[in-house]
Design an enzyme around this catalytic site. Structure first.
Site, PDB file in Angstrom:
ATOM      1  NE  ARG A  88      96.169 -41.205  22.979  1.00 49.15           N
ATOM      2  CZ  ARG A  88      95.882 -40.725  24.196  1.00 49.15           C
ATOM      3  NH1 ARG A  88      94.650 -40.722  24.640  1.00 49.15           N
ATOM      4  NH2 ARG A  88      96.827 -40.231  24.962  1.00 49.15           N
ATOM      5  CE1 TYR A 109      89.797 -53.422   7.227  1.00 48.13           C
ATOM      6  CE2 TYR A 109      90.527 -52.705   5.069  1.00 48.13           C
ATOM      7  CZ  TYR A 109      89.771 -52.503   6.204  1.00 48.13           C
ATOM      8  OH  TYR A 109      88.997 -51.389   6.324  1.00 48.13           O
ATOM      9  CG  ASP A 155      87.124 -48.715  32.667  1.00 45.61           C
ATOM     10  OD1 ASP A 155      88.365 -48.785  32.529  1.00 45.61           O
ATOM     11  OD2 ASP A 155      86.430 -47.855  32.091  1.00 45.61           O
ATOM     12  CD  GLU A 199      86.444 -56.833   8.530  1.00 47.95           C
ATOM     13  OE1 GLU A 199      85.538 -57.645   8.313  1.00 47.95           O
ATOM     14  OE2 GLU A 199      86.446 -55.678   8.097  1.00 47.95           O
ATOM     15  CB  THR A 215      92.806 -47.219  28.156  1.00 55.81           C
ATOM     16  OG1 THR A 215      93.050 -46.735  29.466  1.00 55.81           O
ATOM     17  CG2 THR A 215      91.420 -46.827  27.701  1.00 55.81           C
ATOM     18  CE  LYS A 241      92.999 -43.197  30.726  1.00 55.89           C
ATOM     19  NZ  LYS A 241      92.119 -44.017  29.888  1.00 55.89           N
TER      20      LYS A 241
END
Ligand code: DSN
Length: 412
Positions: A233, A52, A198, A54, A224, A227
């Site tokens: 991903r 974790y 984007d 954060e 992203t 691609k």
């Protein structure tokens, strides 16, 4: 690689191997997919998955982040270098939350924004009415030119002058042509709008200069990472320093909790790969392959939307050849060729039953295919579409596709 899963979970082991076999024995033409390196795969299955974290490097809400901070900082540094970015946030889990975080940072509910229509190449998160973006913000849509099926910057400027949106979005999921990002910057400046792109589809092309890179002169850019960028991903946001604090706060704590540090590890690995000189050759080859594939399909009589491509992506109007997009996708799948049905500009069908298919070359290029192989791929596509109602013929084509693909096995 999967010896423990094999011992402990035979069902999942079997399905993983079947999926690998499908990927290797078929032609993957979905332009938003790619094959990651073994290094990226290893990073995805590595120990940072347990942590974790954060917060951000140097300021976490959990102890024990000495090495995670170093990993995330490396990912940030590499991404900034790759795109010449002032600021980078590598925590968004995927493209949709990346876009959502930008809207959270720059807009208030009800604010006016302007994005490309879904049916003409935009994305759900670019203001479509069924998506959070269209429900939360007053997203107006621009379209492409009827004649050329390309962006018409004069009419976008005219619409922007009339509507005065707070944000204008460029960068698309089904637009095969180059985008003139400088013109978008000018339009935004003239009407006082935030300038956002984007670049999920063309991320790798922008990073290598094969397509103009908007990052140095846009306010905010999302992409992203899986691609043309050929990473895991996931997604990232890059922005000018002026927006850094707002963007970071919108991602965490605004939208997400604990970042997926194993994926951030894999992103760092992929960014290093993309910084190598051979990655530019790879991106150039993606585009050369797409041009050749489009030409070859045209020579069989298929209508290519906008009469060609400048990128990795081709939209084929199959209805013009007497088939629907849904029929084409199905026939091709039975032949071991994977694509997606897609709307085309001025669509007369629906997103579920559209007139086109969307194909692209990132995966085949990763497998080492070049222009001459694209001629053969076009022949396979043509044969499958000609025999769309003949399941025996489609089975035979699938065997031939498999034999052809056996020369390009990426995961041994
Ligand atoms: N679903 C992606 C694509 O296929 O283009 C966009 O998010």
């Amino acid at each position: 690689m999967f010896e423990n899963i094999k011992k402990n979970d035979f069902e999942i082991h079997d399905l993983i191997l079947k999926e690998k076999e499908r990927q290797m024995s078929g032609l993957e033409l979905i332009p938003s997919e790619n094959l990651v390196s073994k290094s990226v795969l290893e990073a995805l299955g590595s120990y940072p998955v347990n942590k974790y974290a954060e917060g951000y490097p140097g300021k976490r809400y959990y102890g024990g982040n000495e090495f995670i901070d170093k990993i995330e900082q490396l990912a940030i540094n590499r991404l900034k270098l790759l795109f010449n970015a002032e600021h980078a946030n590598v925590q968004p889990n995927s493209g949709s939350p990346a876009n959502m975080a930008v809207y959270f940072a720059l807009l208030s509910p009800g604010d006016k924004a302007l994005g490309l229509k879904l049916t003409e190449g935009g994305h759900l998160t670019h203001g479509h009415k069924v998506n959070f973006s269209g429900k939360t913000y007053n997203f107006l849509q621009y379209g492409v030119d009827k004649e050329t099926e390309m962006l018409n910057y004069d009419s976008i400027l005219e619409q922007a002058r009339k509507e005065r949106p707070k944000l204008i979005l460029s960068g698309y999921t089904a637009y095969p042509r180059k985008i003139n990002f400088k013109k978008f910057r000018k339009i935004c400046d003239e009407v006082g709008a935030f300038c956002m792109a984007d670049i999920s589809h063309i991320g790798g092309l922008c990073a290598t200069g094969v397509h103009e890179n908007p990052v140095p002169f846009f306010d905010v850019v999302t992409t992203t990472t899986h691609k043309t960028l050929r990473g895991p991903r996931s997604a990232v946001i890059m922005c000018k320093n002026d927006f850094a604090e707002k963007i970071d706060k919108a991602v965490f704590p605004g939208l997400q909790g604990g970042p997926h540090e194993h994926v951030i590890t894999a992103k760092a690995v992929a960014f290093k790969e993309a910084l190598q000189p051979e990655f530019k050759n790879y991106c150039e080859q993606i585009v050369s392959n797409a041009k050749k594939l489009a030409d070859s399909l045209q020579s069989f009589g298929y209508r290519i939307v906008s009469n060609g491509t400048d990128t990795h992506l081709i939209l084929v109007d199959v209805r013009n050849s007497g088939i629907s997009g849904i029929e084409a996708e199905k026939a091709l799948e039975l032949a071991g060729i994977y694509c997606n049905k897609n709307t085309i500009p001025f669509e007369t069908g629906s997103p579920w039953d559209p007139s086109g298919i969307r194909i692209g070359t990132p995966t085949l290029t990763t497998r080492g295919m070049k222009e001459s192989e694209m001629v053969q791929v076009a022949e396979f596509i043509h044969q499958a579409l000609l025999n769309k109602d003949n399941s025996e013929k489609l089975k035979l084509i699938k065997e031939k596709v498999k034999e052809f693909c056996s020369n390009y096995i990426f995961y041994k």
